[in-house]
Design an enzyme around this catalytic site. Structure first.
Site, PDB file in Angstrom:
ATOM      1  N   PHE A 128       0.775  -1.381  -0.067  1.00 15.46           N
ATOM      2  CA  PHE A 128      -0.145  -0.007   0.294  1.00 15.46           C
ATOM      3  C   PHE A 128       1.217   0.875   0.102  1.00 15.46           C
ATOM      4  O   PHE A 128       1.925   1.473   0.758  1.00 15.46           O
ATOM      5  CB  PHE A 128      -0.439  -0.180   1.413  1.00 15.46           C
ATOM      6  N   ASP A 205       1.454  -4.810   8.465  1.00 14.10           N
ATOM      7  CA  ASP A 205      -0.100  -4.060   8.273  1.00 14.10           C
ATOM      8  C   ASP A 205      -1.358  -4.566   8.723  1.00 14.10           C
ATOM      9  O   ASP A 205      -1.405  -5.610   7.446  1.00 14.10           O
ATOM     10  CB  ASP A 205       0.320  -2.915   7.677  1.00 14.10           C
ATOM     11  N   TYR A 230     -11.433   1.791  10.372  1.00  8.82           N
ATOM     12  CA  TYR A 230     -12.168   2.011   9.517  1.00  8.82           C
ATOM     13  C   TYR A 230     -12.810   0.975   8.531  1.00  8.82           C
ATOM     14  O   TYR A 230     -13.559   1.374   7.311  1.00  8.82           O
ATOM     15  CB  TYR A 230     -11.991   3.196   9.556  1.00  8.82           C
ATOM     16  N   LYS A 231     -11.845  -0.434   7.931  1.00  7.98           N
ATOM     17  CA  LYS A 231     -12.800  -0.901   6.903  1.00  7.98           C
ATOM     18  C   LYS A 231     -13.291  -2.058   7.606  1.00  7.98           C
ATOM     19  O   LYS A 231     -14.407  -2.643   8.023  1.00  7.98           O
ATOM     20  CB  LYS A 231     -11.183  -1.137   6.600  1.00  7.98           C
ATOM     21  N   ARG A 380     -12.422  -3.830  -7.282  1.00  4.67           N
ATOM     22  CA  ARG A 380     -11.555  -4.293  -6.606  1.00  4.67           C
ATOM     23  C   ARG A 380     -13.117  -4.798  -5.443  1.00  4.67           C
ATOM     24  O   ARG A 380     -14.256  -4.157  -5.231  1.00  4.67           O
ATOM     25  CB  ARG A 380     -11.074  -3.842  -5.533  1.00  4.67           C
TER      26      ARG A 380
HETATM   27  C1  PLP Z   1      -6.024   1.395   4.600  1.00  8.08           C
HETATM   28  C2  PLP Z   1      -4.953   0.861   4.462  1.00  8.08           C
HETATM   29  C3  PLP Z   1      -3.167   2.017   5.690  1.00  8.08           C
HETATM   30  C4  PLP Z   1      -4.417   3.581   5.407  1.00  8.08           C
HETATM   31  O1  PLP Z   1      -3.153   3.737   6.459  1.00  8.08           O
HETATM   32  P1  PLP Z   1      -4.321   5.680   7.226  1.00  8.08           P
HETATM   33  O2  PLP Z   1      -3.392   5.972   8.029  1.00  8.08           O
HETATM   34  O3  PLP Z   1      -5.281   5.315   7.756  1.00  8.08           O
HETATM   35  O4  PLP Z   1      -4.244   6.630   5.661  1.00  8.08           O
HETATM   36  C5  PLP Z   1      -2.731   1.919   5.436  1.00  8.08           C
HETATM   37  N1  PLP Z   1      -1.855   0.900   4.980  1.00  8.08           N
HETATM   38  C6  PLP Z   1      -2.803  -0.014   4.317  1.00  8.08           C
HETATM   39  C7  PLP Z   1      -2.258  -1.320   3.972  1.00  8.08           C
HETATM   40  C8  PLP Z   1      -4.122  -0.066   4.125  1.00  8.08           C
HETATM   41  O5  PLP Z   1      -5.209  -0.948   3.700  1.00  8.08           O
END
Ligand code: PLP
Length: 420
Positions: A128, A205, A230-231, A380
């Site tokens: 990501f 992560d 939040y996911k 997706r």
């Molecule tokens: C959604 C996501 C993030 C989100 O990071 P934020 O700091 O909340 O913007 C980070 N890493 C991964 C792998 C994600 O899928």
């Protein structure tokens, strides 16, 4: 498992679904909208609005500053709940604070400082973006060697590639448990073991894993982890992230932002920074109480069912989507861009198509089917198991099929959206 592609098969799966009742724990404001993007922003739990209103009216409005007595250790209370139900960690190993990006930075620096003399960080070249950028910044600031391991955009990182790169100079390995685009799932225990043998720490992560993959951070030997709430955890837009540090590592690690929430006896306001021994040393400053609070009613829903059951449903939802995609969408130019075996995937799947961006926008605007687009050419689909029905997947893919078949997307101007 072969479902057959008739809608009756999806209806049967819904009828037999032990999680079907949980859908009622969420606001489904537009019943006709098919939401297949729970991996990006989870739905609003029914209890959240009332909970936040009470917090505003009673906690803030009436209680005023006195309410801090209750708010001050909320990060840790929520962390303990996540540890127990979702992460397979012990009390005192998890806190909810800051964003995933910020927590990744904090823990990466803490880990690097604990491995002086080692200058290499291993990461997934296809991770990501925020993770890659944070590590690029760190490498730049500290003159480290950041090695971006080549990984397959559909199948994820090959463990042999990682094993070969794990030399004596490696301080830290940063990986997503579930790839944000393809959904490829890594073997956490195997990675942890290989890294530990090489004397490196692993920072996971868990953004696309927490809530849908049964996690055993303790038993699987995980050192460090961060992830989004939040996911699949439904904490709401921008709700604070979680961070995990294995108990026996906490004392040896120091994060770079020496804020007063990590300070021993915080309200003594002592002259010099002296962090507490436990997980709170990874806190920085005052939490955003309103969005932190929204994690609480979200966990009330998440805790109603073991993650193992969520995973079982998730696997079936994914298999149905893969099977329908093979029958209906492959002839229209789509290709599965995720591991074909359910055991090697998280809860979402990717479908590659040269016009994926236009198709995704058209589905949202004209058909009320919400999935998302990920560059360069992936659609997706993230059917979150707590509230997505098998018939939602069936209907969503049937609408997608008919929409693409009609060729209507070809006439759509591509809107310049900032968010995909
Ligand atoms: C959604 C996501 C993030 C989100 O990071 P934020 O700091 O909340 O913007 C980070 N890493 C991964 C792998 C994600 O899928």
């Amino acid at each position: 498992m072969k479902h057959g592609t008739g809608r009756a098969a999806a209806e049967e799966l819904d009828a037999a679904d032990p999680l079907s009742e949980l859908r009622n724990a969420f606001v489904c404001a537009e019943p006709e909208t098919l939401y297949l993007d729970g991996n990006s922003l989870g739905r609003l739990p029914s209890g959240t609005a009332g909970f936040l209103e009470r917090l505003l009216v009673d906690g803030w409005g009436t209680g005023l500053v006195r309410s801090w007595e209750e708010w001050i250790d909320w990060s840790g209370r929520l962390g303990d709940r996540l540890a127990a139900h979702t992460l397979g960690a012990a009390p005192g190993e998890v806190v909810v604070c800051d964003s995933t990006s910020v927590n990744l930075y904090k823990l990466a620096v803490a880990a690097l400082d604990s491995r002086p003399g080692r200058r290499t960080v291993l990461a997934d070249a296809d991770d990501f973006p925020t993770n890659r950028y944070i590590l690029q910044g760190l490498a730049h600031q500290r003159d480290l060697r950041l090695e971006a391991l080549p990984s397959d955009p559909d199948h994820g990182l090959d463990l042999h590639v990682l094993r070969r790169a794990l030399g004596q100079d490696v301080a830290l390995v940063v990986l997503s448990h579930v790839s944000y685009r393809s959904g490829a799932l890594l073997d956490m225990a195997a990675v942890n073991e290989a890294a530990a043998r090489a004397g490196a720490l692993v920072l996971w992560d868990l953004s696309h894993a927490a809530g849908v993959i049964p996690l055993r951070l303790g038993a699987d030997g995980a050192d460090l982890a961060v992830g989004s709430t939040y996911k699949y955890l439904n904490g709401g837009p921008g709700s604070p992230a979680f961070l995990y540090v294995r108990d026996e590592l906490q004392q040896r690690l120091r994060q770079p932002l020496w804020g007063w929430y990590g300070q021993r006896d915080q309200f003594r306001m002592a002259e010099a920074y002296d962090p507490v021994d436990g997980i709170d040393r990874f806190l920085v400053g005052t939490p955003p109480v309103l969005s932190l609070a929204a994690v609480e009613p979200a966990l009330d829903v998440v805790e109603r069912v073991p993650v193992g059951l969520v995973r079982e449903k998730s696997v079936r939802l994914g298999e149905l989507a893969v099977e329908l995609a093979a029958d209906w969408l492959a002839p229209l130019g789509f290709r599965l861009a995720s591991p074909p075996e359910a055991a090697r995937r998280g809860a979402h799947i990717a479908l590659a198509h040269p016009e994926a961006s236009r198709i995704c926008q058209g589905l949202r605007r004209e058909e009320k089917v919400i999935c998302d687009f990920r560059a360069p050419d992936r659609l997706r689909l993230g059917p979150a198991p707590l509230y997505t029905r098998f018939t939602d997947v069936w209907d969503g893919l049937a609408i997608l099929r008919d929409f693409v078949r009609s060729g209507r997307y070809e006439r759509l101007p591509l809107a310049a959206t900032r968010v995909t």
